[in-house]
Enzyme design. Structure first.
Site, PDB file in Angstrom:
ATOM      1  N   GLU A  56     -13.725  -1.942  -2.293  1.00 58.77           N
ATOM      2  CA  GLU A  56     -14.769  -0.969  -2.327  1.00 58.77           C
ATOM      3  C   GLU A  56     -14.742   0.019  -3.387  1.00 58.77           C
ATOM      4  OE1 GLU A  56     -16.217   0.082   1.518  1.00 58.77           O
ATOM      5  OE2 GLU A  56     -17.008   2.089   0.842  1.00 58.77           O
ATOM      6  N   GLY A 111      -2.190  -4.366  -4.464  1.00 56.26           N
ATOM      7  CA  GLY A 111      -0.785  -4.463  -4.886  1.00 56.26           C
ATOM      8  C   GLY A 111      -0.458  -5.841  -4.280  1.00 56.26           C
ATOM      9  N   PRO A 155      13.534   6.280  -2.804  1.00 58.34           N
ATOM     10  CA  PRO A 155      14.131   5.418  -1.689  1.00 58.34           C
ATOM     11  C   PRO A 155      13.400   5.390  -0.216  1.00 58.34           C
ATOM     12  CG  PRO A 155      15.906   6.640  -2.443  1.00 58.34           C
ATOM     13  CD  PRO A 155      14.554   7.363  -2.950  1.00 58.34           C
ATOM     14  N   ASP A 156      12.803   6.134  -0.066  1.00 61.60           N
ATOM     15  CA  ASP A 156      11.973   6.007   1.305  1.00 61.60           C
ATOM     16  C   ASP A 156      10.473   5.987   1.164  1.00 61.60           C
ATOM     17  OD1 ASP A 156      11.567   8.470   0.079  1.00 61.60           O
ATOM     18  OD2 ASP A 156      12.134   9.777   1.651  1.00 61.60           O
ATOM     19  N   GLU A 169     -12.409  -7.011   1.354  1.00 58.00           N
ATOM     20  CA  GLU A 169     -12.909  -5.544   1.796  1.00 58.00           C
ATOM     21  C   GLU A 169     -12.749  -4.495   0.707  1.00 58.00           C
ATOM     22  OE1 GLU A 169     -13.631  -4.245   5.973  1.00 58.00           O
ATOM     23  OE2 GLU A 169     -11.842  -5.690   6.338  1.00 58.00           O
TER      24      GLU A 169
END
Lengths: 232, 232
Positions: free
Chosen positions: B116, B46, B83-84, B114
DNA sequence: TTATTAATTGTCAAAACGACAATTAATAAT
DNA sequence: ATTATTAATTGTCGTTTTGACAATTAATAA
């Protein structure tokens, strides 16, 4: 509080394409935008995602506020995030499409927002990329409705086969053979025939049907192949 | 510059679920997270959406950077915006799923990250809501693959029917009758039989096929009903 | 009683489907 | 050279679904 250093922050909004069906044509609900820029131009219902809500929450809030309706069929479509889509400042918008029973809404008319129904084929130019959103929503509605029993969401609890027929034709912008349609839609086992008839549209009258709620929720995720010569 | 007054701003990220197929099993590509919090834990690929790129751009950039691959099959899934969901600060993430030819990637191995491959059924716990994202992506992959010819994206240019067969079984987690599968997949008209055989898997060898590119792009949006007893 | 109108029901051939097993092409073993 | 082995490939058949087509029915109006 720690923050991810140096990353840009953006506004996040939701925009809802609200579909309805008046018995003849597919319609969408538009509002006059209440803030600059482009104030008083026609736009989709939208709003910013608040600090304590998810985009889904925000979409439901916006719909509730502008139509008075709760628990409506609402589906996330896609995100619109071109850097320059909003001229004021960068705003990403999550597009939703909603299906509502147009008559339920009429009972809830709220003139505060100058909302108005437009024929899907005769709507005004919308602000920003909202025209694209509507086009995408229509496509997605067609796609989804070909496979899943969702169009019922736009009809009253009691409806007739001819009503359903017209709705399918409207959504798919095509003619569908009455006999084959009737056969297919009844063979899903989702409809329960009622004793009552709707005589507003003809002398003979058309039997009312209602959804078999149990089978409906059981089949909400099933593929049904509701369109002949299924192509998208 | 004008701004929409008082509205909160958030980080916007993308996360990619990268699927691959090694000839036997469906796999996903994971990376060790390079920043706090949860540094060194396994996570999806991401990154944050930059100031001058759309989420789609960002997803492609992330994929390119982490796998070296360009022009991979990439599809927007949904937005994750509780939100959390990120403990540091509010971050909304657009989930994407990608299909790549695992062998192409192996040629591009980049140890900087890294990354995988993990068997889809034997992956480590992921950070935040990434486990949910993987579950959603798998579901969506299954849905899409049942209707559209996208699984080819995970195979080399030359592939055999048995390879395709195993891939379909893996994705759908079910057994599919060899004869019916073969009939259905060839009847799509998307495959071109080559003279060459793949003899690595058996004495008899299996003929290689390639995609009919023209028909493939023409049918990319067509419903194909590629799964028997189509249910989702 | 008849005309009118829209809803409803019916037929049939073609295609698709799903369940089922035999044959073939290559290599390895005898 | 023959046979055994293994996986790929091809085939059948009854059932169901599909799509193209038109006749019948139920109500009201004339």
């Amino acid at each position: 509080m720690i923050e991810y250093s140096g990353q840009p922050h953006y506004l996040v909004a939701v925009d809802c394409i609200v579909f309805g069906f008046d018995g003849e044509h597919l319609k969408i609900l538009l509002v006059k935008r209440g803030l600059e820029p482009e104030i008083n131009k026609w736009s989709l219902m939208g709003g910013f995602v608040g600090a304590n809500e998810s985009p889904d929450d925000a979409a439901n809030r916006v719909l509730k506020k502008m139509t008075g309706l709760e628990g409506v069929y609402l589906e996330q479509m896609q995100i619109y995030g071109e850097p320059d889509r909003d001229p004021i400042e960068r705003t990403l918008s999550v597009g939703y499409f909603a299906l509502i029973d147009i008559h339920k809404y009429e009972a809830q008319l709220n003139d505060d927002y100058e909302a108005e129904w437009f024929l899907i084929n005769d709507k005004p130019k919308l602000i920003f990329d909202h025209n694209q959103m509507v086009a995408d929503a229509r496509k997605k509605l067609r796609y989804k409705a070909a496979l899943h029993p969702i169009l019922f969401e736009m009809l009253p609890k009691k409806f007739t086969i001819p009503q359903l027929h017209i709705l399918f034709e409207e959504v798919n912008d095509t003619k569908i053979d009455t006999r084959n349609f009737s056969r297919k839609i009844t063979s899903t086992g989702l409809l329960i025939k009622l004793a009552e008839k709707d005589k507003s549209g003809s002398k003979k009258g058309a039997f009312y049907f209602k959804l078999d709620k149990k089978k409906y929720s059981a089949n909400a995720q099933a593929f049904l192949n509701l369109m002949p010569n299924l192509k998208v």
